[in-house]
Design a protein around this motif. Structure first.
Motif, mmCIF file in Angstrom:
data_model
loop_
_atom_site.group_PDB
_atom_site.id
_atom_site.type_symbol
_atom_site.label_atom_id
_atom_site.label_comp_id
_atom_site.label_asym_id
_atom_site.label_seq_id
_atom_site.Cartn_x
_atom_site.Cartn_y
_atom_site.Cartn_z
ATOM 1 N N VAL A 73 0.710 2.251 5.097
ATOM 2 C CA VAL A 73 2.063 2.179 5.663
ATOM 3 C C VAL A 73 2.574 0.740 5.615
ATOM 4 N N LEU A 74 1.764 -0.188 6.117
ATOM 5 C CA LEU A 74 2.191 -1.592 6.150
ATOM 6 C C LEU A 74 2.390 -2.158 4.749
ATOM 7 N N ALA A 75 1.540 -1.776 3.812
ATOM 8 C CA ALA A 75 1.683 -2.267 2.440
ATOM 9 C C ALA A 75 3.009 -1.802 1.842
ATOM 10 N N HIS A 76 3.331 -0.521 1.989
ATOM 11 C CA HIS A 76 4.604 -0.015 1.451
ATOM 12 C C HIS A 76 5.793 -0.695 2.115
ATOM 13 N N LEU A 77 5.740 -0.864 3.420
ATOM 14 C CA LEU A 77 6.851 -1.509 4.112
ATOM 15 C C LEU A 77 6.979 -2.978 3.725
ATOM 16 N N SER A 78 5.847 -3.661 3.567
ATOM 17 C CA SER A 78 5.896 -5.084 3.220
ATOM 18 C C SER A 78 6.450 -5.306 1.815
ATOM 19 N N GLU A 79 6.333 -4.301 0.953
ATOM 20 C CA GLU A 79 6.840 -4.398 -0.420
ATOM 21 C C GLU A 79 8.298 -3.943 -0.536
ATOM 22 N N ALA A 80 8.814 -3.305 0.504
ATOM 23 C CA ALA A 80 10.178 -2.779 0.482
ATOM 24 C C ALA A 80 11.183 -3.880 0.806
ATOM 25 N N PRO A 81 12.396 -3.746 0.295
ATOM 26 C CA PRO A 81 13.435 -4.726 0.622
ATOM 27 C C PRO A 81 13.619 -4.836 2.139
ATOM 28 N N GLU A 82 13.565 -6.047 2.632
ATOM 29 C CA GLU A 82 13.724 -6.351 4.056
ATOM 30 C C GLU A 82 12.704 -5.638 4.939
ATOM 31 N N GLY A 83 11.593 -5.150 4.341
ATOM 32 C CA GLY A 83 10.541 -4.495 5.110
ATOM 33 C C GLY A 83 10.976 -3.185 5.735
ATOM 34 N N ARG A 84 11.939 -2.497 5.072
ATOM 35 C CA ARG A 84 12.524 -1.282 5.635
ATOM 36 C C ARG A 84 12.498 -0.153 4.616
ATOM 37 N N LEU A 85 12.171 1.055 5.099
ATOM 38 C CA LEU A 85 12.235 2.259 4.270
ATOM 39 C C LEU A 85 12.712 3.424 5.129
ATOM 40 N N ARG A 86 13.466 4.307 4.519
ATOM 41 C CA ARG A 86 13.794 5.561 5.187
ATOM 42 C C ARG A 86 12.494 6.334 5.386
ATOM 43 N N SER A 87 12.399 7.066 6.462
ATOM 44 C CA SER A 87 11.176 7.823 6.764
ATOM 45 C C SER A 87 10.796 8.750 5.623
ATOM 46 N N PHE A 88 11.781 9.458 5.060
ATOM 47 C CA PHE A 88 11.454 10.402 3.989
ATOM 48 C C PHE A 88 10.948 9.675 2.753
ATOM 49 N N GLU A 89 11.437 8.451 2.493
ATOM 50 C CA GLU A 89 10.950 7.684 1.349
ATOM 51 C C GLU A 89 9.497 7.243 1.570
ATOM 52 N N ILE B 109 8.869 -2.818 9.301
ATOM 53 C CA ILE B 109 7.647 -3.525 9.670
ATOM 54 C C ILE B 109 8.027 -4.589 10.695
ATOM 55 N N THR B 110 7.249 -4.713 11.744
ATOM 56 C CA THR B 110 7.521 -5.724 12.768
ATOM 57 C C THR B 110 6.881 -7.051 12.343
ATOM 58 N N GLN C 72 4.581 -8.574 13.945
ATOM 59 C CA GLN C 72 3.140 -8.392 14.125
ATOM 60 C C GLN C 72 2.534 -7.626 12.945
ATOM 61 N N GLY C 73 3.211 -6.568 12.494
ATOM 62 C CA GLY C 73 2.739 -5.793 11.346
ATOM 63 C C GLY C 73 2.723 -6.623 10.082
ATOM 64 N N ASP C 74 3.760 -7.437 9.912
ATOM 65 C CA ASP C 74 3.858 -8.292 8.727
ATOM 66 C C ASP C 74 2.744 -9.342 8.715
ATOM 67 N N GLU C 75 2.486 -9.933 9.861
ATOM 68 C CA GLU C 75 1.403 -10.927 9.948
ATOM 69 C C GLU C 75 0.054 -10.279 9.662
ATOM 70 N N LEU C 76 -0.140 -9.068 10.159
ATOM 71 C CA LEU C 76 -1.413 -8.372 9.971
ATOM 72 C C LEU C 76 -1.640 -7.994 8.507
ATOM 73 N N ILE C 77 -0.611 -7.499 7.832
ATOM 74 C CA ILE C 77 -0.781 -7.123 6.416
ATOM 75 C C ILE C 77 -1.008 -8.371 5.559
ATOM 76 N N LYS C 78 -0.435 -9.491 5.943
ATOM 77 C CA LYS C 78 -0.646 -10.737 5.190
ATOM 78 C C LYS C 78 -2.083 -11.242 5.321
ATOM 79 N N VAL C 79 -2.731 -10.917 6.426
ATOM 80 C CA VAL C 79 -4.147 -11.250 6.609
ATOM 81 C C VAL C 79 -5.022 -10.218 5.912
ATOM 82 N N ALA C 80 -4.666 -8.944 6.052
ATOM 83 C CA ALA C 80 -5.504 -7.858 5.537
ATOM 84 C C ALA C 80 -5.479 -7.747 4.017
ATOM 85 N N ALA C 81 -4.320 -7.937 3.401
ATOM 86 C CA ALA C 81 -4.177 -7.683 1.957
ATOM 87 C C ALA C 81 -5.117 -8.519 1.093
#
Length: 156
Positions: free
Chosen positions: A46-62, A103-104, A106-115
């Protein structure tokens, strides 16, 4: 009823090897993510997809389509992630029935550490042990199977 076409010895070995590899790889990567970052594989996806999306945002269905998850699974998982402060859900301004997942910080910081750690693990147990030809074969096999699965989904 027609007789099943059983797998021969070579086919059986290939199938069981694939299943063992898939299970072992998934278990190892999930364990590493949980131990190092407190993320499940699903959280990471989830975090990876959001972090790659424009402005960290995706529609739920996407997001659901990218993850290949049912609507209820996505909703429940996003609720748990929202409670942990990793994502936020907002109403879609262009479609009042829809929602946008973001992505918040906190989520953005976490994915940057995890990736970087995650990709190092993938390299350690898979990528760096294959020849370029094996990598091409693996990608070709994956593409063929996904194509066939896609065709089967459209038949149903």
């Amino acid at each position: 009823m027609t007789e099943p076409q059983w797998l021969d010895e070579r086919e059986q070995r290939a199938w069981r090897s694939l299943m063992a590899m898939q299970d072992g790889l998934a278990e190892f990567l999930d364990r590493q993510l949980r131990h190092r970052c407190g993320l499940s594989t699903a959280d990471y996806q989830v975090l990876a997809h959001l972090s790659e999306a424009p402005e960290g945002r995706l529609r739920s269905f996407e997001l659901g389509r990218l993850l290949r998850w049912e609507k209820s699974r996505l909703s429940q998982h996003l609720g748990r992630m929202q409670n942990r402060g990793l994502v936020a859900r907002e109403r879609c301004l262009t479609d009042q029935r829809g929602a946008v997942v973001t992505i918040t910080l906190q989520g953005d910081e976490l994915i940057k550490v995890a990736a970087p750690q995650h990709v190092a693990d993938v390299r350690d147990v898979l990528i760096d042990h294959l020849t370029p030809e094996e990598m091409t074969t693996l990608a070709t096999i994956g593409d063929k199977v996904r194509e066939r699965l896609g065709a089967r989904e459209h038949q149903n």
